[in-house]
Design a protein around this motif. Structure first.
Motif, PDB file in Angstrom:
ATOM      1  N   ALA A  19     -31.682 -92.806 -47.806  1.00  0.00           N
ATOM      2  CA  ALA A  19     -32.898 -92.147 -47.360  1.00  0.00           C
ATOM      3  C   ALA A  19     -32.479 -91.677 -45.869  1.00  0.00           C
ATOM      4  O   ALA A  19     -32.713 -90.403 -45.173  1.00  0.00           O
ATOM      5  CB  ALA A  19     -34.090 -92.178 -47.783  1.00  0.00           C
ATOM      6  N   ALA A  20     -32.174 -92.795 -45.075  1.00  0.00           N
ATOM      7  CA  ALA A  20     -31.744 -92.731 -43.793  1.00  0.00           C
ATOM      8  C   ALA A  20     -30.756 -91.855 -43.370  1.00  0.00           C
ATOM      9  O   ALA A  20     -30.812 -91.201 -42.502  1.00  0.00           O
ATOM     10  CB  ALA A  20     -31.680 -94.148 -43.360  1.00  0.00           C
ATOM     11  N   LYS A  25     -29.012 -86.454 -41.162  1.00  0.00           N
ATOM     12  CA  LYS A  25     -28.152 -85.005 -41.291  1.00  0.00           C
ATOM     13  C   LYS A  25     -29.221 -83.999 -41.435  1.00  0.00           C
ATOM     14  O   LYS A  25     -28.827 -82.899 -41.227  1.00  0.00           O
ATOM     15  CB  LYS A  25     -27.148 -85.381 -42.447  1.00  0.00           C
ATOM     16  CG  LYS A  25     -26.322 -86.323 -42.326  1.00  0.00           C
ATOM     17  CD  LYS A  25     -25.435 -86.263 -41.124  1.00  0.00           C
ATOM     18  CE  LYS A  25     -24.291 -87.486 -41.035  1.00  0.00           C
ATOM     19  NZ  LYS A  25     -23.265 -87.258 -40.037  1.00  0.00           N
ATOM     20  N   THR A  26     -30.347 -84.156 -41.676  1.00  0.00           N
ATOM     21  CA  THR A  26     -31.097 -82.926 -41.993  1.00  0.00           C
ATOM     22  C   THR A  26     -32.185 -82.907 -40.968  1.00  0.00           C
ATOM     23  O   THR A  26     -32.234 -82.043 -39.991  1.00  0.00           O
ATOM     24  CB  THR A  26     -31.865 -83.051 -43.602  1.00  0.00           C
ATOM     25  OG1 THR A  26     -32.494 -84.358 -43.576  1.00  0.00           O
ATOM     26  CG2 THR A  26     -30.912 -83.147 -44.346  1.00  0.00           C
ATOM     27  N   ARG A  29     -31.425 -84.201 -36.930  1.00  0.00           N
ATOM     28  CA  ARG A  29     -30.051 -83.740 -36.445  1.00  0.00           C
ATOM     29  C   ARG A  29     -30.414 -83.548 -34.933  1.00  0.00           C
ATOM     30  O   ARG A  29     -31.457 -83.370 -34.309  1.00  0.00           O
ATOM     31  CB  ARG A  29     -29.834 -82.392 -36.911  1.00  0.00           C
ATOM     32  CG  ARG A  29     -29.419 -82.470 -38.634  1.00  0.00           C
ATOM     33  CD  ARG A  29     -28.709 -81.091 -38.990  1.00  0.00           C
ATOM     34  NE  ARG A  29     -29.882 -80.341 -38.897  1.00  0.00           N
ATOM     35  CZ  ARG A  29     -29.646 -78.884 -39.381  1.00  0.00           C
ATOM     36  NH1 ARG A  29     -28.519 -78.485 -39.712  1.00  0.00           N
ATOM     37  NH2 ARG A  29     -30.844 -78.221 -39.332  1.00  0.00           N
ATOM     38  N   GLY A  30     -29.330 -83.777 -34.260  1.00  0.00           N
ATOM     39  CA  GLY A  30     -29.039 -83.467 -32.529  1.00  0.00           C
ATOM     40  C   GLY A  30     -28.744 -84.793 -31.983  1.00  0.00           C
ATOM     41  O   GLY A  30     -28.145 -85.668 -32.716  1.00  0.00           O
ATOM     42  N   LYS A  31     -28.553 -84.765 -30.777  1.00  0.00           N
ATOM     43  CA  LYS A  31     -28.231 -85.992 -30.015  1.00  0.00           C
ATOM     44  C   LYS A  31     -29.071 -87.024 -30.120  1.00  0.00           C
ATOM     45  O   LYS A  31     -30.309 -86.917 -30.188  1.00  0.00           O
ATOM     46  CB  LYS A  31     -28.046 -85.491 -28.541  1.00  0.00           C
ATOM     47  CG  LYS A  31     -27.018 -84.406 -28.472  1.00  0.00           C
ATOM     48  CD  LYS A  31     -26.995 -84.121 -26.666  1.00  0.00           C
ATOM     49  CE  LYS A  31     -26.012 -83.046 -26.527  1.00  0.00           C
ATOM     50  NZ  LYS A  31     -25.833 -82.448 -25.142  1.00  0.00           N
ATOM     51  N   PRO A  32     -28.701 -88.073 -30.178  1.00  0.00           N
ATOM     52  CA  PRO A  32     -29.366 -89.569 -30.436  1.00  0.00           C
ATOM     53  C   PRO A  32     -30.197 -89.795 -29.152  1.00  0.00           C
ATOM     54  O   PRO A  32     -29.507 -89.552 -27.972  1.00  0.00           O
ATOM     55  CB  PRO A  32     -28.639 -90.583 -30.695  1.00  0.00           C
ATOM     56  CG  PRO A  32     -27.150 -90.259 -30.293  1.00  0.00           C
ATOM     57  CD  PRO A  32     -27.230 -88.607 -30.414  1.00  0.00           C
ATOM     58  N   VAL A  33     -31.297 -90.144 -29.179  1.00  0.00           N
ATOM     59  CA  VAL A  33     -32.352 -90.541 -28.014  1.00  0.00           C
ATOM     60  C   VAL A  33     -32.004 -91.962 -27.570  1.00  0.00           C
ATOM     61  O   VAL A  33     -32.006 -92.965 -28.330  1.00  0.00           O
ATOM     62  CB  VAL A  33     -33.850 -90.345 -28.398  1.00  0.00           C
ATOM     63  CG1 VAL A  33     -34.568 -90.811 -27.156  1.00  0.00           C
ATOM     64  CG2 VAL A  33     -34.157 -89.001 -28.747  1.00  0.00           C
TER      65      VAL A  33
END
Length: 277
Positions: A19-20, A25-26, A29-33
């Motif tokens: 699930a993680a 991926k859904t 999504r985007g750059k990690p904080v």
């Protein structure tokens, strides 16, 4: 039982990891904080800290057992004992609880436990997961759970109970973290959907495994039956040979006795006389 519990733990971990990965991926999504957290120094735990931790955990369980679970048990007992007109029912199948369970039971029929008592126990699980077992015990009147669920249905029921929405406290925490009722409802529905899908797959896999095991047992039974029949034939043949050999021995013994008796009855030849001088 230990293998079953270990399998449930491993399944929960695998579903959480899957699930993680999917959410990463859904929905996320985007750059990690960037996230930085200071960790304390690792030290050997002291006896006092361990005792305090154990006491906190035990006190939390006892509080839930004597408040939430006890309250849920009373509610289930009330719904089981009265009908829509608040009359005491002799059969729990005519109670308020049965009406609620029968309404949602068809949802769980593909999972193998489409009984209103299982559905009702899962409803009580929204209050606390621990109350699922106590609810089933109340509804079954002390009878064994095996009288209600087959082996594959029990596997499916355990998997669904493991994965569906934990409890009201967890839902409240999700609501506080997401700060949205709509998203909270979406998370609850997502958890129930995932639990239903995985439980359905477990029910199918368990059925296939039991069918394969049954076939293997059937083949083994056939082999054992053939060996038993072969051994029975050999035993009958040996018995027949023993009887024939006994008859031959008796016949030879009888012939020998006849020959001996004939020799005994045969007169002896007279001795030759001496000539006088």
């Amino acid at each position: 039982r230990a293998l079953v519990m270990l399998g449930l733990y491993v399944l929960g971990i695998l579903i959480g990891i899957l699930a993680a990965l999917i959410m990463n991926k859904t929905a996320f999504r985007g750059k990690p904080v960037p996230f930085v957290m200071e960790l304390p120094n690792y030290r050997m735990p002291g006896l006092k800290s361990v005792a305090l931790l154990l006491w906190e955990k035990a006190k939390d369980f006892l509080q839930r057992a004597f408040t939430v679970i006890f309250l849920a048990t009373i509610i289930i007992w009330f719904l089981q004992s009265f009908d829509t007109r608040l009359n005491v029912v002799a059969d729990s199948a005519n109670s308020l609880l049965a009406l609620i369970g029968q309404f949602i039971a068809p949802v769980f029929r593909p999972l193998g436990f489409g009984d209103w008592r299982c559905a009702t126990a899962l409803i009580s699980g929204f209050i606390a997961k621990e109350s699922v077992v106590s609810t089933l015990q109340v509804l079954l009147g002390g009878a064994a759970i095996s009288s209600l669920l087959s082996a594959r249905a029990a596997v499916s029921f355990l998997v669904f109970t493991l994965l569906y929405t934990p409890c009201v406290a967890a839902i409240a925490t999700i609501r506080r973290e997401l700060d949205s009722r709509l998203k909270t409802v979406g998370v609850v529905l997502l958890q129930c959907t995932v639990a239903w899908i995985v439980a359905c797959a477990a029910y199918a896999i368990a059925g296939a495994g039991l069918y394969s095991a049954g076939n293997r047992c059937g083949v083994r039974r056939d082999r054992v039956a053939r060996l038993a029949a072969h051994n029975e034939k050999g035993r009958l043949l040996r018995r027949k040979l023993h009887r024939q050999l006994r008859a031959v021995r008796q016949s030879v013994r009888a012939q020998a006795q006849k020959v001996t008796a004939a020799h005994e009855r045969k007169p002896e030849a007279p001795a030759a006389g001496r000539c006088g001088g």
